[in-house]
Design an enzyme around this catalytic site. Structure first.
Site, mmCIF file in Angstrom:
data_model
loop_
_atom_site.group_PDB
_atom_site.id
_atom_site.type_symbol
_atom_site.label_atom_id
_atom_site.label_comp_id
_atom_site.label_asym_id
_atom_site.label_seq_id
_atom_site.Cartn_x
_atom_site.Cartn_y
_atom_site.Cartn_z
ATOM 1 N N GLU A 109 -0.104 6.085 15.211
ATOM 2 C CA GLU A 109 0.282 5.377 15.765
ATOM 3 C C GLU A 109 0.762 4.121 15.072
ATOM 4 O OE1 GLU A 109 -1.745 7.083 19.984
ATOM 5 O OE2 GLU A 109 -2.673 5.245 19.220
ATOM 6 N N CYS A 122 1.357 -3.983 14.435
ATOM 7 C CA CYS A 122 0.445 -3.238 13.246
ATOM 8 C C CYS A 122 0.330 -1.909 12.666
ATOM 9 C CB CYS A 122 -1.026 -2.604 14.369
ATOM 10 S SG CYS A 122 -2.775 -2.236 13.856
ATOM 11 N N CYS A 129 -9.889 8.473 9.814
ATOM 12 C CA CYS A 129 -10.285 7.673 8.812
ATOM 13 C C CYS A 129 -11.974 7.917 8.210
ATOM 14 C CB CYS A 129 -11.141 6.330 10.058
ATOM 15 S SG CYS A 129 -11.268 4.398 9.335
ATOM 16 N N CYS A 133 -17.026 3.823 12.191
ATOM 17 C CA CYS A 133 -17.344 2.712 13.076
ATOM 18 C C CYS A 133 -18.030 3.582 14.534
ATOM 19 C CB CYS A 133 -16.424 1.919 12.816
ATOM 20 S SG CYS A 133 -16.551 0.934 11.306
ATOM 21 N N CYS A 136 -15.314 2.376 17.570
ATOM 22 C CA CYS A 136 -13.982 2.602 17.113
ATOM 23 C C CYS A 136 -13.376 4.073 17.271
ATOM 24 C CB CYS A 136 -13.666 2.394 15.446
ATOM 25 S SG CYS A 136 -11.781 2.346 15.024
ATOM 26 N N GLY A 192 -7.686 3.636 9.932
ATOM 27 C CA GLY A 192 -7.386 3.995 8.578
ATOM 28 C C GLY A 192 -7.978 3.153 8.384
ATOM 29 N N HIS A 248 -18.356 -7.603 12.531
ATOM 30 C CA HIS A 248 -19.405 -6.892 13.671
ATOM 31 C C HIS A 248 -20.852 -7.306 13.924
ATOM 32 C CE1 HIS A 248 -15.257 -5.873 13.905
ATOM 33 N NE2 HIS A 248 -15.048 -4.804 12.968
ATOM 34 N N CYS A 366 -6.412 -3.275 19.786
ATOM 35 C CA CYS A 366 -8.198 -3.263 18.940
ATOM 36 C C CYS A 366 -9.038 -1.556 19.164
ATOM 37 C CB CYS A 366 -8.446 -3.352 18.347
ATOM 38 S SG CYS A 366 -7.459 -5.185 18.349
#
Ligand code: SAH
Length: 391
Positions: A109, A122, A129, A133, A136, A192, A248, A366
């Site tokens: 995307e 973006c 990935c 995380c 995510c 990614g 984070h 995000c």
């Protein structure tokens, strides 16, 4: 696994169809070599570059500065191709998201975020990935493969097609970009980890930065990393783009858990690499992204510790209220908690704007990106690549 073995295992398939190579994704040198193989002088490569990357031509017939027989010879050997749109969505706030499909069926995307005085695209760097995380959505999708330079540049070109954002001026390659450009900024913050696909990402960024083509300057490009420490310096030295670091958490204990890459490159090493990032100074700060997770990393003590850790690093903080996705094990803190957190950072000498969620209604914010692509077994992968190259 070594970086090289990793790059080979997850390499994108060759971009050849009907025996024709894609011109999109070729570097200047590669384009020069292709043109000289046709027995053409070097300035033809420059003209071709301009048609492909400055004007966004998709068809050799449109390349009117090239003689007709040359256009025909080019069309026999080459294609000018972007990824295909599998699905396009527009949010109520104007954010647009495209699900893009490559010839081998893999999907990623890209998201366009329009703002008053600028527009940000973006882009994704990998299908899936490796980082996992915990907050995510992309992290729940295994790494399928790396994107090629063509697929990364192709995202920018396709967005420009869709937004009508190619320069209309015919003043030549040196013409200034349109003042009303819809894509002024580029962020590598999609699916990614860009620094785990460094070679393809670097090649794509060099193409996008070229002043006689898409011409987005390095000051308007931001690469976001979860902290692949050994590749950070190289990125600063070779590309000179802005760096964003997904922080984070301010303790190794918590970061080990929610950003597992921290077990490999812990906070002290990550922050040292930030201090040493080439070209970083007060006017060119590193952005630290910090997703706020209710009751996990949002306390006043966390904010104070962040201000302490970032002392001496030219830094700005981007606070990102957690964007939910189906089955996510976290919640977003209240507006008051977010405000208090930002205030403590401010008192600690850090600017900390809160990133407004954009495109949440179409899962474009995000950490919400994900595609249905799955990593096939090796034999199936090879069969798919063979089919794609026959098309
Ligand atoms: N792998 C790179 C590039 C992805 S950038 C990196 O980690 O930096 C995507 C950004 O969105 C990262 O800062 C990521 O941590 C953040 N993010 C991920 N999930 C999120 C969520 N659910 N809500 C808000 N931000 C999220």
């Amino acid at each position: 696994m070594s970086q090289r073995a990793h790059a080979q295992q997850f390499a994108p398939p060759p971009d050849t169809r009907d025996g024709r190579a894609n011109l999109v994704g070729l570097s200047r040198d590669e384009l020069g070599a292709a043109v000289s193989e046709l027995g053409e002088p070097a300035f033809r490569a420059r003209q071709l570059w301009s048609w492909v990357y400055h004007h966004g031509a998709r068809d050799f017939a449109a390349m009117t500065t090239l003689a007709k027989p040359l256009r025909a010879r080019l069309a026999e050997r080459f294609r000018v191709e972007r990824p295909e749109i599998a699905r396009a969505q527009t949010s109520s706030d104007g954010t647009r998201k495209w699900l893009l499909r490559s010839p081998d069926g893999q999907e990623v995307e890209s998201v366009h975020i329009p703002e008053a005085a600028r527009g940000t695209l973006c882009v994704s760097s990998q299908v899936g990935c490796t980082l996992t995380c915990r907050f995510c959505h992309t992290g729940t999708q295994r790494l399928v493969r790396n994107l090629s330079a063509a697929e990364i540049v192709g995202q920018v070109m396709l967005a420009r097609d869709e937004l009508g954002d190619w320069p209309t001026s015919t003043a030549g390659p040196a013409a200034q970009p349109n003042p009303g450009r819809q894509i002024t900024n580029l962020v590598l913050m999609g699916m990614g980890e860009p620094l785990y696909n460094y070679d393809n990402v670097a090649k794509a960024i060099r193409i996008v930065m070229d002043g006689e083509g898409i011409a987005i300057s390095k000051r308007r490009i931001t690469l976001s990393t979860a902290g692949v420490v050994p590749a950070m310096r190289r990125c600063g030295e070779e590309l000179g783009v802005n760096l964003a670091v997904s922080l984070h958490a301010v303790s190794n204990e918590l970061r080990d858990d929610i950003v597992p890459l921290n077990r490999k490159y812990p906070l002290a090493e990550l922050l040292a690499a930030c201090r040493d990032y080439p070209g970083v100074h007060n006017a060119r700060r590193i952005t630290f992204e910090y997703v706020l997770l209710k009751g996990v990393n949002d306390s006043p003590a966390d904010a104070r510790e962040m201000a302490r850790l970032l002392k001496g690093i030219p830094a700005k903080v981007n606070l990102i209220p957690f964007n939910p996705w189906p089955g996510a094990p976290f919640e977003c803190p209240s507006a008051e908690v977010i405000e208090r957190f930002a205030q403590i950072l401010f008192e600690g000498g850090l600017t900390a704007p809160v990133r407004q969620p954009r495109g949440q209604d179409i899962m474009a914010a995000c950490g919400q990106l994900k595609s249905a692509s799955e990593r096939l077994k090796k034999a199936a992968r090879e069969a798919a690549a063979r089919t794609a190259s026959r098309q």
